[in-house]
Design an enzyme around this catalytic site. Structure first.
Site, PDB file in Angstrom:
ATOM      1  N   HIS A 182      -3.645  -8.310   9.824  1.00 13.83           N
ATOM      2  CA  HIS A 182      -3.081  -8.289   8.351  1.00 13.83           C
ATOM      3  C   HIS A 182      -3.396  -9.539   7.567  1.00 13.83           C
ATOM      4  O   HIS A 182      -3.126  -9.774   6.363  1.00 13.83           O
ATOM      5  CB  HIS A 182      -1.693  -8.192   8.282  1.00 13.83           C
ATOM      6  CG  HIS A 182      -0.693  -9.337   8.383  1.00 13.83           C
ATOM      7  ND1 HIS A 182      -0.808 -10.100   9.253  1.00 13.83           N
ATOM      8  CD2 HIS A 182       0.311  -9.788   7.657  1.00 13.83           C
ATOM      9  CE1 HIS A 182       0.126 -11.048   9.325  1.00 13.83           C
ATOM     10  NE2 HIS A 182       0.899 -10.730   8.112  1.00 13.83           N
ATOM     11  N   ASP A 216      11.039  -9.073   4.680  1.00 12.61           N
ATOM     12  CA  ASP A 216      10.278  -8.671   3.498  1.00 12.61           C
ATOM     13  C   ASP A 216       9.770  -7.496   3.996  1.00 12.61           C
ATOM     14  O   ASP A 216       8.482  -7.145   4.132  1.00 12.61           O
ATOM     15  CB  ASP A 216       9.330  -9.916   2.946  1.00 12.61           C
ATOM     16  CG  ASP A 216       8.988  -9.438   1.734  1.00 12.61           C
ATOM     17  OD1 ASP A 216       9.390  -8.539   0.936  1.00 12.61           O
ATOM     18  OD2 ASP A 216       8.222 -10.415   1.076  1.00 12.61           O
ATOM     19  N   LYS A 221       0.028 -18.534  -7.401  1.00 17.99           N
ATOM     20  CA  LYS A 221       0.985 -18.569  -6.405  1.00 17.99           C
ATOM     21  C   LYS A 221       2.564 -18.458  -6.621  1.00 17.99           C
ATOM     22  O   LYS A 221       2.804 -19.068  -7.658  1.00 17.99           O
ATOM     23  CB  LYS A 221       0.838 -19.976  -5.597  1.00 17.99           C
ATOM     24  CG  LYS A 221      -0.179 -19.930  -4.452  1.00 17.99           C
ATOM     25  CD  LYS A 221       0.357 -19.248  -3.223  1.00 17.99           C
ATOM     26  CE  LYS A 221      -0.921 -19.400  -1.986  1.00 17.99           C
ATOM     27  NZ  LYS A 221      -0.423 -18.416  -1.112  1.00 17.99           N
ATOM     28  N   HIS A 237       2.511  -4.177   4.983  1.00 16.04           N
ATOM     29  CA  HIS A 237       2.295  -5.039   6.201  1.00 16.04           C
ATOM     30  C   HIS A 237       3.664  -5.097   7.182  1.00 16.04           C
ATOM     31  O   HIS A 237       3.400  -5.421   8.221  1.00 16.04           O
ATOM     32  CB  HIS A 237       2.254  -6.432   5.843  1.00 16.04           C
ATOM     33  CG  HIS A 237       0.489  -6.660   5.175  1.00 16.04           C
ATOM     34  ND1 HIS A 237       0.209  -7.808   4.351  1.00 16.04           N
ATOM     35  CD2 HIS A 237      -0.354  -5.984   5.448  1.00 16.04           C
ATOM     36  CE1 HIS A 237      -0.992  -7.667   4.186  1.00 16.04           C
ATOM     37  NE2 HIS A 237      -1.412  -6.643   4.884  1.00 16.04           N
ATOM     38  N   HIS A 265       3.340 -15.280  -1.293  1.00 16.96           N
ATOM     39  CA  HIS A 265       3.084 -14.401  -2.270  1.00 16.96           C
ATOM     40  C   HIS A 265       2.090 -14.902  -3.330  1.00 16.96           C
ATOM     41  O   HIS A 265       2.188 -15.986  -3.643  1.00 16.96           O
ATOM     42  CB  HIS A 265       4.250 -13.818  -2.926  1.00 16.96           C
ATOM     43  CG  HIS A 265       5.019 -12.858  -2.038  1.00 16.96           C
ATOM     44  ND1 HIS A 265       6.300 -12.690  -2.117  1.00 16.96           N
ATOM     45  CD2 HIS A 265       4.859 -12.412  -0.599  1.00 16.96           C
ATOM     46  CE1 HIS A 265       6.763 -12.065  -0.953  1.00 16.96           C
ATOM     47  NE2 HIS A 265       5.846 -11.693  -0.139  1.00 16.96           N
ATOM     48  N   GLY A 302      -7.187 -13.823   2.915  1.00 17.81           N
ATOM     49  CA  GLY A 302      -7.194 -15.100   3.648  1.00 17.81           C
ATOM     50  C   GLY A 302      -6.496 -15.952   2.820  1.00 17.81           C
ATOM     51  O   GLY A 302      -5.527 -15.884   2.087  1.00 17.81           O
TER      52      GLY A 302
END
Lengths: 480, 141
Positions: free
Chosen positions: A403, A95, A479, A329, A204, A379
């Site tokens: 990250h 990704d 989500k 990231h 994600h 988080g």
């Protein structure tokens, strides 16, 4: 796995001494507690493996959220000498430019009391999520897709899906130089064409959060953050296009590694010299995928802001949404860093790590020059996230920090734990509204599957790499 | 020997690790495809009316396997094709050919779980296990 020696340097730093084929030592950031978890995982072997790559400078680094990946560990950072070093798709991942952006608003938590349900439903309806989701914006033509790969988030902004300020507050202005759409295969293009403006699945998410605590007033003021404020986090990446670019170039690099006689301890670490034709092509394709991801988050931000305005029945002026920052990231980038005291251009691989530029760095917008770069550390969906700021001391890690929380449980174990429970209801009881694109995702992504991000952030804070600025607590989550 | 278990899920914190079994190489490849899609979807509700031929090649058996699975993921991502069962018609070190029967994804009828982005080359090795073969696949989710 080979048992590597681990030396404690101080309360926050550990070292794997250089042994065998390692070209540099490994350097891990963790406290005693986190190191207990890390020791039980093969990820330290992966830190040692990365240390074997040609041209690696200083250390093979691992951030405190390190966990087992493939090739590089997740949370791994390696800077390469641009003449003698290699570039590895395994040091970026599938990704490409998976990342986070943070949007601030003028709203306070009390303004949205009783409205979170409406906001989450609107986000869920407006931003396509989950497997097979297609973009909510008009399908990008082939010509548009090429422009997206070249120009990144600017494509969306040029179409009115954002403002020039959004680009100013995105890492690399949302447009990584050197992108080469010709190096992106037709397969990758086809996988990406329908997916601009879609969230994706897995970890994600979109999250409406409130700022509950400010640790650093000066930085918070510069970032436009205040206690009680409603903010939005967006976590997504380059979707099928990025996955295919990585898949394609793993194959290229397996061959290249044989041709250039690069000894790799794991196939997934396959690599080619940065200056080789294969290395240059991968960089061009990877940069194009990174641009796709920045455009994707830009489109998602636009869709999200519209959704929230409609759900609350307020004007853009009343919401007053602005991008605080957008971080990558999973990426490899040419950056200037001090090597043996001299400013040197290096290629930094960050695989599950965040750039953390300190004050005064070039590439930061005027507003953040004095304080440093915002570092966004999401988080899990039940506890908290952090906004931090990069420091001068971050040069120690080629300006890289953690990250995220890092998983504690495998997906399998999480599903087992969730059996017979209703995680959505449990979160609702805590006042957190959750909707998901796929049924299984919520169980796999439940809060207890993750470490507490506070522990991770605290290590980098005390090590002096990234300082805490604000704490965010979730109110509503979509989500993928 | 007929293996009753086609695959098992191993503990892996970040990604998905699947150990796949097969009495023969053909069965191993077919079971690997099954494992991938069984983990992504509830296959019990998936029909067999769509038939696609799938081929892949690689430098060795492992690369061929990973490339075969990648081709299936690609078709799922771009066309929504869910291979419920793959019959491996031919497999050698350097190439594979399969006839796959399944359905096209429809959110109204099919239940998706977490999506697999890719099958990695991490530590991938086809080894003997008892009378048969096994391989461990690390998938990016």
């Amino acid at each position: 796995m080979a048992d590597h020696r681990l030396i404690k340097i101080d309360d926050w730093r550990w070292e794997i001494p250089k042994e065998g084929p390692m070209r540099v030592p490994g350097r891990i950031f963790a406290d005693e507690r986190l190191m207990e978890d890390i020791r039980n995982d093969d990820c330290l072997q992966q830190v040692a493996n990365v240390a074997c790559l040609p041209g690696v400078i200083g250390y093979s680094f691992a951030m405190p959220d390190i966990h087992l990946g493939y090739g590089f560990p997740i949370g791994g950072v390696a800077a390469m000498d641009i003449d003698k070093g290699v570039i590895s798709p395994g040091g970026v991942g599938y990704d490409i430019n998976c990342g986070v952006r943070l949007v601030r608003t003028a709203l306070e938590a009390s303004d949205v009391e009783g409205r979170i349900d409406d906001m989450v439903k609107a986000l869920f309806a407006n931003v396509p999520a989950g497997v097979g989701s297609k973009g909510a914006i008009q399908k990008a033509s082939e010509a548009d897709e090429i422009k997206i790969l070249r120009r990144g988030a600017r494509w969306a902004v040029d179409r009115g899906l954002g403002t020039a300020a959004d680009l100013e507050y995105t890492e690399e202005n949302g447009e990584l130089p050197g992108a080469d759409p010709n190096a992106v295969s037709d397969r990758a293009l086809k996988r990406g064409r329908d997916q601009s403006g879609t969230l994706g699945s897995g970890n994600h998410f979109l999250e409406i959060s409130r700022v509950t605590e400010i640790f650093d007033e000066t930085a918070a003021r510069a970032f436009g953050l205040f206690a009680g404020q409603v903010v939005l986090q967006i976590h997504s990446g380059s979707r099928g296009l990025g996955h295919q670019v990585c898949t394609d170039y793993i194959k290229v690099m397996l061959e290249a590694a044989r041709r250039y006689d690069i000894q790799i301890p794991d196939r997934q670490l396959c690599a080619a010299p940065i200056a080789s034709p294969e290395g240059k092509r991968y960089y061009g394709a990877m940069a194009a995928a990174a641009n796709y991801a920045w455009n994707n988050r830009q489109v998602i931000m636009h869709l999200s802001i519209n959704a929230i305005e409609r759900a609350l029945g307020i004007s853009p002026n009343a919401l007053d949404a602005h991008l605080v920052w957008d971080v990558a990231h999973n990426i490899a980038k040419f950056e200037m860093h001090k090597v043996d005291g001299r400013d040197t251009k290096v290629l930094v691989h960050r695989k599950g790590a965040t750039r953390a530029f300190g004050p005064g760095r070039e590439g930061l917008p005027e507003r953040y020059r004095g304080v440093g770069q915002p570092v966004l550390i999401p988080g899990d969906m039940g506890r908290q996230s952090f906004v931090c700021v990069g420091t001068d001391k971050a040069e120690e890690t080629f300006a890289s920090t953690c990250h995220g929380a890092g998983r504690r449980l495998s997906r399998h174990a999480a599903i087992d734990r969730a059996r017979g429970r209703n995680i959505v209801k449990e979160l609702a009881a805590k006042g957190i509204v959750v909707m998901a694109g796929e049924k299984g995702t919520v169980a796999e992504e439940m809060p207890e599957a993750y470490k507490d991000v506070a522990e991770v952030v605290s290590v980098m804070h005390h090590a002096g790499i990234s300082r805490q600025v604000a704490r965010l607590v979730p109110m509503g989550v979509v989500k993928g | 020997m007929a293996m009753d278990k086609r695959y098992e899920e191993l503990d892996h914190t970040a990604d998905l690790r699947l150990r796949v079994f097969g009495a023969t190489r053909k069965e191993l490849f077919a079971n690997a495809a099954f494992a991938l899609f069984d983990r992504m979807l509830d296959l019990s509700g998936v029909g067999r009316q769509v038939v696609q031929e799938v081929g892949a090649a690689g430098a060795d058996a492992e690369e061929t396997l990973v490339n075969f699975l990648d081709e299936l993921l690609y078709r799922y991502d771009t066309e929504g094709f869910i291979p419920r069962e793959c019959e491996i018609t031919r497999v050698a070190d350097a190439d594979v050919h399969a006839v796959c029967r399944g359905d096209i994804f429809d959110a109204a009828r099919h239940e998706a779980r977490a999506h697999i982005k890719a099958v990695t080359f991490h530590d991938v090795a086809i080894t003997r296990a008892g009378d048969g073969l096994q391989v461990t696949l690390t998938c990016d989710v």
